[in-house]
Design a protein around this motif. Structure first.
Motif, mmCIF file in Angstrom:
data_model
loop_
_atom_site.group_PDB
_atom_site.id
_atom_site.type_symbol
_atom_site.label_atom_id
_atom_site.label_comp_id
_atom_site.label_asym_id
_atom_site.label_seq_id
_atom_site.Cartn_x
_atom_site.Cartn_y
_atom_site.Cartn_z
ATOM 1 N N GLU A 91 12.328 20.048 -9.913
ATOM 2 C CA GLU A 91 13.495 19.666 -9.127
ATOM 3 C C GLU A 91 13.124 18.606 -8.090
ATOM 4 N N PHE A 92 11.951 18.773 -7.457
ATOM 5 C CA PHE A 92 11.511 17.777 -6.481
ATOM 6 C C PHE A 92 11.252 16.429 -7.137
ATOM 7 N N LEU A 93 10.625 16.434 -8.306
ATOM 8 C CA LEU A 93 10.323 15.182 -8.995
ATOM 9 C C LEU A 93 11.594 14.460 -9.422
ATOM 10 N N VAL A 94 12.573 15.214 -9.903
ATOM 11 C CA VAL A 94 13.788 14.596 -10.439
ATOM 12 C C VAL A 94 14.753 14.190 -9.328
ATOM 13 N N GLU A 95 14.853 15.001 -8.287
ATOM 14 C CA GLU A 95 15.889 14.781 -7.286
ATOM 15 C C GLU A 95 15.354 14.388 -5.912
ATOM 16 N N GLY A 96 14.151 14.825 -5.553
ATOM 17 C CA GLY A 96 13.695 14.636 -4.185
ATOM 18 C C GLY A 96 12.646 13.576 -3.986
ATOM 19 N N LEU A 97 12.135 12.982 -5.051
ATOM 20 C CA LEU A 97 11.038 12.038 -4.913
ATOM 21 C C LEU A 97 11.479 10.722 -4.300
ATOM 22 N N THR A 98 12.772 10.437 -4.277
ATOM 23 C CA THR A 98 13.238 9.182 -3.685
ATOM 24 C C THR A 98 12.858 9.093 -2.224
ATOM 25 N N GLY A 99 12.583 10.205 -1.589
ATOM 26 C CA GLY A 99 12.162 10.181 -0.196
ATOM 27 C C GLY A 99 10.812 9.551 0.007
ATOM 28 N N LEU A 100 10.016 9.440 -1.067
ATOM 29 C CA LEU A 100 8.704 8.820 -0.963
ATOM 30 C C LEU A 100 8.777 7.308 -1.053
ATOM 31 N N GLU A 101 9.920 6.769 -1.464
ATOM 32 C CA GLU A 101 10.034 5.332 -1.665
ATOM 33 C C GLU A 101 10.482 4.645 -0.383
ATOM 34 N N LEU A 157 0.832 -1.199 0.000
ATOM 35 C CA LEU A 157 0.000 0.000 0.000
ATOM 36 C C LEU A 157 0.868 1.250 0.000
ATOM 37 N N PHE A 158 1.937 1.232 0.784
ATOM 38 C CA PHE A 158 2.872 2.365 0.821
ATOM 39 C C PHE A 158 3.464 2.610 -0.556
ATOM 40 N N GLN A 159 3.904 1.540 -1.221
ATOM 41 C CA GLN A 159 4.502 1.698 -2.542
ATOM 42 C C GLN A 159 3.474 2.214 -3.547
ATOM 43 N N GLN A 160 2.255 1.699 -3.479
ATOM 44 C CA GLN A 160 1.219 2.129 -4.401
ATOM 45 C C GLN A 160 0.879 3.605 -4.191
ATOM 46 N N GLN A 161 0.791 4.019 -2.929
ATOM 47 C CA GLN A 161 0.526 5.428 -2.651
ATOM 48 C C GLN A 161 1.659 6.307 -3.176
ATOM 49 N N SER A 162 2.895 5.850 -3.036
ATOM 50 C CA SER A 162 4.035 6.599 -3.558
ATOM 51 C C SER A 162 3.939 6.770 -5.071
ATOM 52 N N GLN A 163 3.532 5.707 -5.759
ATOM 53 C CA GLN A 163 3.382 5.787 -7.214
ATOM 54 C C GLN A 163 2.258 6.761 -7.597
ATOM 55 N N GLU A 164 1.164 6.725 -6.832
ATOM 56 C CA GLU A 164 0.047 7.615 -7.137
ATOM 57 C C GLU A 164 0.418 9.072 -6.875
ATOM 58 N N ILE A 165 1.189 9.308 -5.808
ATOM 59 C CA ILE A 165 1.659 10.669 -5.534
ATOM 60 C C ILE A 165 2.532 11.161 -6.691
ATOM 61 N N GLU A 166 3.445 10.308 -7.162
ATOM 62 C CA GLU A 166 4.306 10.713 -8.264
ATOM 63 C C GLU A 166 3.492 11.022 -9.513
ATOM 64 N N GLN A 167 2.508 10.175 -9.823
ATOM 65 C CA GLN A 167 1.661 10.427 -10.990
ATOM 66 C C GLN A 167 0.923 11.758 -10.865
ATOM 67 N N ALA A 168 0.413 12.031 -9.645
ATOM 68 C CA ALA A 168 -0.308 13.285 -9.431
ATOM 69 C C ALA A 168 0.613 14.490 -9.581
ATOM 70 N N LEU A 169 1.848 14.352 -9.100
ATOM 71 C CA LEU A 169 2.789 15.466 -9.207
ATOM 72 C C LEU A 169 3.210 15.719 -10.653
ATOM 73 N N THR A 188 4.368 31.150 -12.154
ATOM 74 C CA THR A 188 4.178 29.761 -12.547
ATOM 75 C C THR A 188 5.506 29.124 -12.948
ATOM 76 N N THR A 189 6.375 29.909 -13.581
ATOM 77 C CA THR A 189 7.694 29.391 -13.945
ATOM 78 C C THR A 189 8.471 28.964 -12.709
ATOM 79 N N ARG A 190 8.426 29.771 -11.640
ATOM 80 C CA ARG A 190 9.109 29.410 -10.399
ATOM 81 C C ARG A 190 8.526 28.125 -9.811
ATOM 82 N N ALA A 191 7.198 28.005 -9.862
ATOM 83 C CA ALA A 191 6.559 26.780 -9.348
ATOM 84 C C ALA A 191 6.963 25.564 -10.173
ATOM 85 N N VAL A 192 7.065 25.737 -11.495
ATOM 86 C CA VAL A 192 7.496 24.648 -12.368
ATOM 87 C C VAL A 192 8.903 24.207 -12.012
ATOM 88 N N GLU A 193 9.792 25.150 -11.781
ATOM 89 C CA GLU A 193 11.184 24.809 -11.469
ATOM 90 C C GLU A 193 11.286 24.057 -10.145
#
Length: 347
Positions: free
Chosen positions: A326-336, A265-277, A317-322
């Motif tokens: 950055e979180f998706l590419v570098e920081g998402l490993t914390g969700l795993e 369930l934890f792994q599935q939630q992590s995948q769903e969070i990534e998809q949403a992001l 919006t550009t700042r929010a995109v950046e």
């Protein structure tokens, strides 16, 4: 007490399991005195090549399980894609019951069914795989008098499943996969005490019926909601309430039957969070580009104040995109889960 023989071996594997299965079956003698059921987590579409792979690796015939076919000693039967492989009165039953940890076939469903049908006559085997599939089913095999065998995690390509089984089950044997065939051949010839096998618990019985895809609502027998308590979590498959199956809240099942362990369930939630992001990132980039376009249009038509307002929207919006990229590419490993591996084959 009556004596019986161990005449049914159930083997479960996931990521890295094909190699372990090859090693296991290559050590089976041609006079192997039990039927073997093999469950490998597979994608739902298409045909499985596993029977052919195992058939080439050993002296025994390997084939895909057929609904209603009789179990025969010295034969290997593999679970077909998109079906649970169950046991009933010496025959194989195929079911499209609810998924367990997102899988059908599911290892736990087969182990649970075999333990219910054959009691002490079952040997349960857990091989390479990530997460904790097989642990629950192996514990029921053990509770019903069967033998629990686990691949040595040190040699498993993905040690998650073996390690989970060792943590939660009183395992009888821990072996490299290549040594299992000869040991299983010896163990299936041993007589075992067949009496005083405890019945399935009420929760286990409800789970067994769910795997068989029986209509619990149409029956007077208890449903999962009647024998458990609701958790604060939702089922990833149907969004219904998940009910806790144990006191520690490590296993769950929803009212229609989907089953999850806490780890899955934890792994599935992590995948769903990534998809949403990622979806949020796409929406932000589209908003940025649209703001730029509308700003240019306003400036071309002589509305500088409107153009400036859209320019500010674009910059924010550009700042929010950046930040989000950055979180998706570098920081998402914390969700795993740090104990999980990303499988390179069906997991």
């Amino acid at each position: 007490m009556s004596e019986q023989v161990r005449d049914l071996v159930v083997v479960g594997a996931s990521a890295g399991g094909v190699e372990a299965l090859r090693d296991l079956v290559s050590g089976l003698p041609d006079d192997f005195a039990a039927a073997m059921l093999v469950v490998l987590h597979l994608p739902p579409g298409g045909a499985s090549s596993l029977p052919a792979i195992l058939d080439r690796a050993c002296h025994l015939p390997a084939e895909s399980a057929r609904h209603g076919a009789k179990l025969r000693p010295g034969h290997i039967y593999t679970a077909p894609p998109d079906h649970h492989l169950l046991v009933d009165d010496g025959r194989m039953m195929l079911s499209r019951g609810p998924t367990e940890n997102g899988h059908r076939p599911a290892i736990d469903a087969t182990l649970r069914s075999a333990a219910q049908a054959r009691g002490a006559g079952v040997i349960g085997v857990v091989l390479s795989g990530s997460l904790d599939d097989g642990t629950s089913g192996l514990s029921i095999v053990k509770a019903r008098g069967g033998l629990a065998v686990v691949q040595d995690p040190k040699e498993a390509i993905y040690p998650g499943m073996p390690e989970s089984a060792l943590m939660r089950v009183d395992v009888d044997l821990v072996l490299p996969a290549a040594q299992m065939g000869a040991e299983l051949a010896r163990r299936v010839r041993e007589p075992v005490e067949g009496g005083d096998v405890p019945p399935l618990s009420l929760i286990d019985e409800v789970e067994a019926r769910a795997s068989r895809a029986e209509d619990l609502a149409a029956s007077s027998r208890p449903e999962v909601r009647d024998v458990t308590r609701p958790s604060e979590f939702a089922c990833p498959d149907c969004q219904g309430v998940l009910f806790a199956l144990d006191e520690n809240g490590t296993r769950f099942r929803c009212r229609v039957g989907h089953a999850w362990t806490a780890q899955a369930l934890f792994q599935q939630q992590s995948q769903e969070i990534e998809q949403a992001l990622w979806a949020a990132l796409r929406a932000l980039e589209e908003k940025r580009d649209l703001a730029r376009r509308m700003g240019r249009d306003a400036e071309e038509h002589g509305f500088p104040l409107v153009a400036n307002r859209y320019r500010r929207h674009s910059e924010e919006t550009t700042r929010a995109v950046e930040v989000l990229r950055e979180f998706l590419v570098e920081g998402l490993t914390g969700l795993e889960d740090p104990g999980d591996e990303v499988p390179g084959e069906p997991a």
